[in-house]
Design an enzyme around this catalytic site. Structure first.
Site, mmCIF file in Angstrom:
data_model
loop_
_atom_site.group_PDB
_atom_site.id
_atom_site.type_symbol
_atom_site.label_atom_id
_atom_site.label_comp_id
_atom_site.label_asym_id
_atom_site.label_seq_id
_atom_site.Cartn_x
_atom_site.Cartn_y
_atom_site.Cartn_z
ATOM 1 N N SER A 418 0.821 -1.208 0.000
ATOM 2 C CA SER A 418 0.000 0.000 0.000
ATOM 3 C C SER A 418 0.858 1.263 0.000
ATOM 4 O O SER A 418 1.965 1.273 0.557
ATOM 5 C CB SER A 418 -0.900 -0.009 1.237
ATOM 6 O OG SER A 418 -1.887 0.990 1.142
ATOM 7 N N PRO A 419 0.389 2.348 -0.612
ATOM 8 C CA PRO A 419 1.137 3.611 -0.544
ATOM 9 C C PRO A 419 1.294 4.055 0.903
ATOM 10 O O PRO A 419 0.331 4.078 1.668
ATOM 11 C CB PRO A 419 0.247 4.590 -1.323
ATOM 12 C CG PRO A 419 -0.611 3.735 -2.192
ATOM 13 C CD PRO A 419 -0.840 2.474 -1.420
ATOM 14 N N GLN A 496 1.516 6.827 -7.161
ATOM 15 C CA GLN A 496 0.287 7.482 -6.716
ATOM 16 C C GLN A 496 0.510 8.992 -6.769
ATOM 17 O O GLN A 496 1.391 9.523 -6.082
ATOM 18 C CB GLN A 496 -0.073 7.070 -5.287
ATOM 19 C CG GLN A 496 -1.408 7.627 -4.808
ATOM 20 C CD GLN A 496 -1.656 7.350 -3.331
ATOM 21 O OE1 GLN A 496 -1.008 7.963 -2.475
ATOM 22 N NE2 GLN A 496 -2.584 6.457 -3.024
ATOM 23 N N TYR A 579 -7.128 15.080 0.925
ATOM 24 C CA TYR A 579 -6.240 15.871 0.079
ATOM 25 C C TYR A 579 -7.087 16.569 -0.994
ATOM 26 O O TYR A 579 -8.313 16.461 -1.000
ATOM 27 C CB TYR A 579 -5.129 14.996 -0.486
ATOM 28 C CG TYR A 579 -4.263 14.402 0.610
ATOM 29 C CD1 TYR A 579 -3.635 15.232 1.551
ATOM 30 C CD2 TYR A 579 -4.105 13.026 0.756
ATOM 31 C CE1 TYR A 579 -2.864 14.707 2.575
ATOM 32 C CE2 TYR A 579 -3.334 12.494 1.783
ATOM 33 C CZ TYR A 579 -2.717 13.337 2.695
ATOM 34 O OH TYR A 579 -1.968 12.817 3.717
ATOM 35 N N ARG A 627 -7.778 6.037 -5.712
ATOM 36 C CA ARG A 627 -8.027 5.777 -4.294
ATOM 37 C C ARG A 627 -9.101 6.731 -3.805
ATOM 38 O O ARG A 627 -9.019 7.944 -4.021
ATOM 39 C CB ARG A 627 -6.760 5.931 -3.450
ATOM 40 C CG ARG A 627 -7.037 5.802 -1.948
ATOM 41 C CD ARG A 627 -5.802 5.633 -1.098
ATOM 42 N NE ARG A 627 -5.344 4.241 -1.124
ATOM 43 C CZ ARG A 627 -4.596 3.676 -0.159
ATOM 44 N NH1 ARG A 627 -4.206 4.400 0.894
ATOM 45 N NH2 ARG A 627 -4.222 2.421 -0.233
ATOM 46 N N GLY A 724 -0.099 -2.148 4.314
ATOM 47 C CA GLY A 724 0.906 -1.140 4.558
ATOM 48 C C GLY A 724 1.800 -1.460 5.728
ATOM 49 O O GLY A 724 2.937 -1.905 5.573
ATOM 50 N N ARG A 725 1.289 -1.260 6.928
ATOM 51 C CA ARG A 725 2.105 -1.457 8.130
ATOM 52 C C ARG A 725 2.641 -2.880 8.230
ATOM 53 O O ARG A 725 3.716 -3.104 8.785
ATOM 54 C CB ARG A 725 1.292 -1.097 9.369
ATOM 55 C CG ARG A 725 0.977 0.391 9.444
ATOM 56 C CD ARG A 725 0.098 0.739 10.618
ATOM 57 N NE ARG A 725 -0.275 2.146 10.566
ATOM 58 C CZ ARG A 725 -1.129 2.728 11.406
ATOM 59 N NH1 ARG A 725 -1.686 2.012 12.362
ATOM 60 N NH2 ARG A 725 -1.411 4.003 11.297
#
Length: 794
Positions: A418-419, A496, A579, A627, A724-725
């Site tokens: 994941s980004p 991304q 964003y 996304r 991700g993590r």
């Protein structure tokens, strides 16, 4: 102690009997408004864990229950003319009436006083006269209602209707019967509770309920005297399910249509008054019974009273012990409830996938869990999945290692890195850190590695440490990283692109997430669709003009062209997390009065305009994804219905995939965190948009195990899973997942780099894990020590 119990249901009676056994000096009084043999509902189901606690606390109650149990292991899923069976589930059920009789008898044996057909005195009076007041007065608790503000009580009602019945048809297993009727999808939850009867619950979405005429029957039933059942509805049900019932009778007991209410409380205690069972919390019947939770509550409360030095400590310990258990159960129940609410969205699935989807709906039962219970069932489902994979090589392997085609891009497996913003660039240029970070994840076996949000301009950065793609130097640095990934791994790499909007000009994450830079000189001006600050600490953004929006769109296009030259395989447009493009979509952040504000269609105009411009600049053979934030976690923001429309809009404009995240749009959000907590949004988008338009759906958010990934993919909740993590914790997570599932060798779905191949098997563990001696002899009279052991040679 003097203890008052309001409500003589199973939870109240069980607590009363336990309390008297702990101390004969306790004075325990129970008030029950109904007669001893009155009961509503039919059968109750227990898990082995609950029964183990009951057996340990009161063997006599357990033995009496055990003599009455109906036991079975299987779950039958009836769907699309087929019956699919999964075994190894171990259920036990008995009649609610018999359970009450057992507990009433136990109260009489222990000396707890039970007053039947007696309304409890005012709860304030009880609180003054007794040391402890137990409110076990059910889901419609008068005690909880009276002190709703003190308990922080809420009741959430959803959109399914159900009616609780019984039949003399004795089912051989737990039955989920999913029927496509002229009115829509209906489902039966059925299970045996004695050698003569089964519970028979009919459930459906309220729209189906209306079309089937049940709403009119229910209005007529409201005029009936208390205790009467809705006989018109029952007759219609017998007609609709005549094939299943095969002439067997259907029995009612105050049976009327209900809407399930999930009860939650901020606290279960007010002074010396404490809530227990359904009065404190409810969980949808599709994952178990409220009676099970009530008996567990009673056992825990009695134990805490016995173990703690005073009442305050005991009640605090009770909540501390039970709250996590109840919260976990309620999360699972909510997932199950919502699955059945949207069941019509799954009826297009193949029976094998539908059955697996149903069995894993609550996320408590998973791929690996089912494999332990019934390996043949999972193997059959795996084979079906392997057979349907487009471009698949036919090799039977876990779903996560099946290949996937995302637009024109071939991926070796379904795992996405994941980004993740790293905040480690200088002047927007990715350096050696990014090469090691992204290159390492590619070497770790994932099918697709995504960059962090790469900003399209200097003023579009979140922090001074964010990467960009608006200079030649940045493009060259990204080209180096892309070439490493392509040259050293089987992974594909995606970029991304995004613009920070009103969330820009902030500190690095570890210096203060979303906090503005320290001095005015460091800050740069931020922009947004409307002049609304992210928080009182953040800058007030300037509302964008049309000309400025055109300039930013051109920046996106220029960055996309640079990304293409750098060799990226995929481009994702960041329209999530508050964003810039995301803030145009949410009504909480876009309050414009021109053609770009107001309705969802208007709020989508600019993000779609940017998407179209980027799509035109991006090579046609390379896919684009988007996304989105599928909910703002705010009652006035984007919700799941909006998310479906947002996904559909981008699909119609040519998106090859929708990456489904949530939140981070407003500071005031209230997210419901939990394992795979965002997957239900991906699930709905995949089944309502993805399959219709041929668009891939990516699930993301607290997906942390290969078991979760396999479960999500096999159930059809998503096409790809982004972690991700998990990849921060273990950059080689995908390869390790392959090894853990028996794919130690180089295979198509998980390719070990040749220099790493020697590590494709877990290293040998210490001596503690070696096989124990097959024969152990102890010399007569010698204590059992290591020196007294003898192991035959060879």
């Amino acid at each position: 102690m003097r203890i008052a119990v309001v409500g003589g249901g199973p939870g109240g009676l069980y607590f009363a009997a336990l309390a008297k056994q702990l101390s004969a000096d306790h004075e325990v009084d129970v008030w029950e408004r109904n007669a001893p043999d009155d009961t509503f509902g039919f059968g109750v189901v227990f898990s082995d864990e609950t029964l183990g606690g009951i057996e340990h606390a009161d063997p006599l109650v357990f033995q009496a229950m055990q003599r009455e149990f109906a036991r079975w292991d299987d779950i039958d899923v009836h769907f699309a003319g087929r019956t699919l069976t999964s075994g190894g589930h171990a259920f036990a059920a008995l009649s609610r009436a018999r359970l009450l009789a057992i507990l009433q008898q136990r109260c009489a044996q222990t000396g707890a006083r039970v007053r039947f057909q007696a309304e409890a005195p005012d709860v304030d009076r009880l609180a003054a006269e007794y040391d402890l007041v137990i409110a076990s007065d059910g889901a419609n608790s008068a005690t909880r209602t009276c002190y709703a503000a003190d308990f922080g009580a809420t009741v959430e009602r959803r959109r399914c209707k159900y009616i609780w019945l019984s039949t003399d048809l004795v089912f051989e297993a737990f039955q989920f019967v999913v029927a496509e009727t002229a009115y829509g999808t209906m489902q039966i939850h059925g299970y045996p509770y004695s050698d003569a009867a089964s519970t028979f619950i009919v459930e459906m979405h309220e729209d189906v309920w209306q079309r089937a005429g049940f709403a009119e029957f229910a209005r007529k039933a409201e005029q009936l005297p208390p205790g009467a059942s809705d006989e018109h509805s029952i007759q219609r049900i017998k007609e609709l399910f005549s094939d299943l019932l095969d002439g067997h009778e259907v029995t009612a007991n105050n049976s009327k249509w209900l809407t399930f209410g999930t009860v939650r409380c901020d606290t279960w205690r007010k002074g010396n008054i404490v809530l227990l069972g359904d009065a404190a919390h409810t969980a949808h019947f599709s994952i178990g019974s409220g009676t099970k939770l009530a008996l567990e509550d009673a056992l825990a409360l009695a134990a805490c009273l016995h173990e703690q030095p005073d009442l305050d400590a005991a009640l605090a310990a009770y909540e501390a012990e039970r709250r996590p258990v109840v919260a976990s159960t309620q999360r699972a129940a909510q997932a199950s409830l919502e699955w059945f609410e949207h069941i019509g969205g799954y009826t297009h699935q193949n029976p094998e996938q539908f059955a697996f989807n149903l069995l894993t709906r609550s996320r408590r039962v998973t791929y690996e869990n089912l494999r332990l219970r019934d390996p043949e069932f999972v193997t059959r489902t795996d084979r079906w999945f392997t057979g349907r994979v487009a471009g698949g090589d036919g090799e039977a392997r876990p779903p996560m290692f099946q290949p996937f085609r995302l637009g024109g891009l071939e991926l070796v497996n379904r795992v996405v890195v994941s980004p993740m913003d790293m905040y480690s660039a200088r002047d927007g240029v990715p350096g050696d850190f990014h090469l090691v970070h992204l290159g390492g994840k590619a070497l770790g076996g994932a099918g697709l590695v995504m960059t962090e949000m790469v900003c399209v301009s200097e003023k579009g950065r979140i922090t001074p440490g964010c990467t960009g793609l608006y200079t030649r130097e940045q493009e060259a640095a990204w080209t180096r990283i892309v070439e490493f990934v392509h040259g050293q791994s089987a992974a594909r790499i995606g970029v991304q692109l995004g613009h920070s909007g009103r969330k820009g000009s902030t500190k690095l994450m570890w210096e203060g997430i979303d906090e503005p830079l320290s001095t005015a000189d460091e800050n740069w001006p931020v922009v947004a669709p409307s002049a609304i600050a992210y928080s009182e600490n953040n800058q007030l953004p300037r509302e964008l003009t049309r000309a400025e929006m055109n300039e930013i769109k051109a920046e996106f296009v220029a960055s996309a062209a640079a990304a293409a030259r750098a060799g990226f395989d995929l481009l994702e447009l960041h329209c999530a997390h508050g964003y810039l493009l995301s803030s145009f979509i949410s009504p909480l952040t876009n309050q414009r009065t021109d053609e770009l504000g107001g309705s969802l269609a208007n709020r989508l105009r600019y993000p779609l305009e940017v998407f179209d411009a980027v799509r035109a600049a991006w090579p046609a053979e390379r896919p684009m994804t988007v996304r989105i934030s599928a909910t703002d976690w705010h009652e006035e923001g984007i919700d799941e219905n909006d998310a479906v429309e947002i996904a559909r809009a981008f699909a119609l404009h040519g998106a090859a995939g929708i990456d489904v995240s949530t939140g981070q749009v407003v500071k005031e959000e209230r997210p419901a965190y939990g394992r795979s907590y965002q997957t239900p949004y991906a699930d709905r988008i995949r089944n309502e948009v993805g399959r219709v338009y041929g668009v891939a759906v990516i699930a993301v958010g607290a997906i942390s195990s290969y078991d979760d990934v396999n479960s999500i993919l096999l159930a059809g909740r998503a096409d790809l899973c982004a972690l991700g993590r998990t990849h921060l914790y273990d950059p080689h997570w995908t390869l390790h997942a392959a090894a853990a599932q028996g794919y130690q060798e180089v295979v198509t779905g998980a390719q070990w780099p040749k220099p790493f191949a020697a590590g494709s098997r877990p290293p040998a563990a210490g001596r503690a894990q070696e096989p124990r001696p097959r024969l152990e002899l102890i010399r007569s009279g010698v204590p059992k020590t290591r020196h007294a052991r003898w192991k035959p040679a060879g």
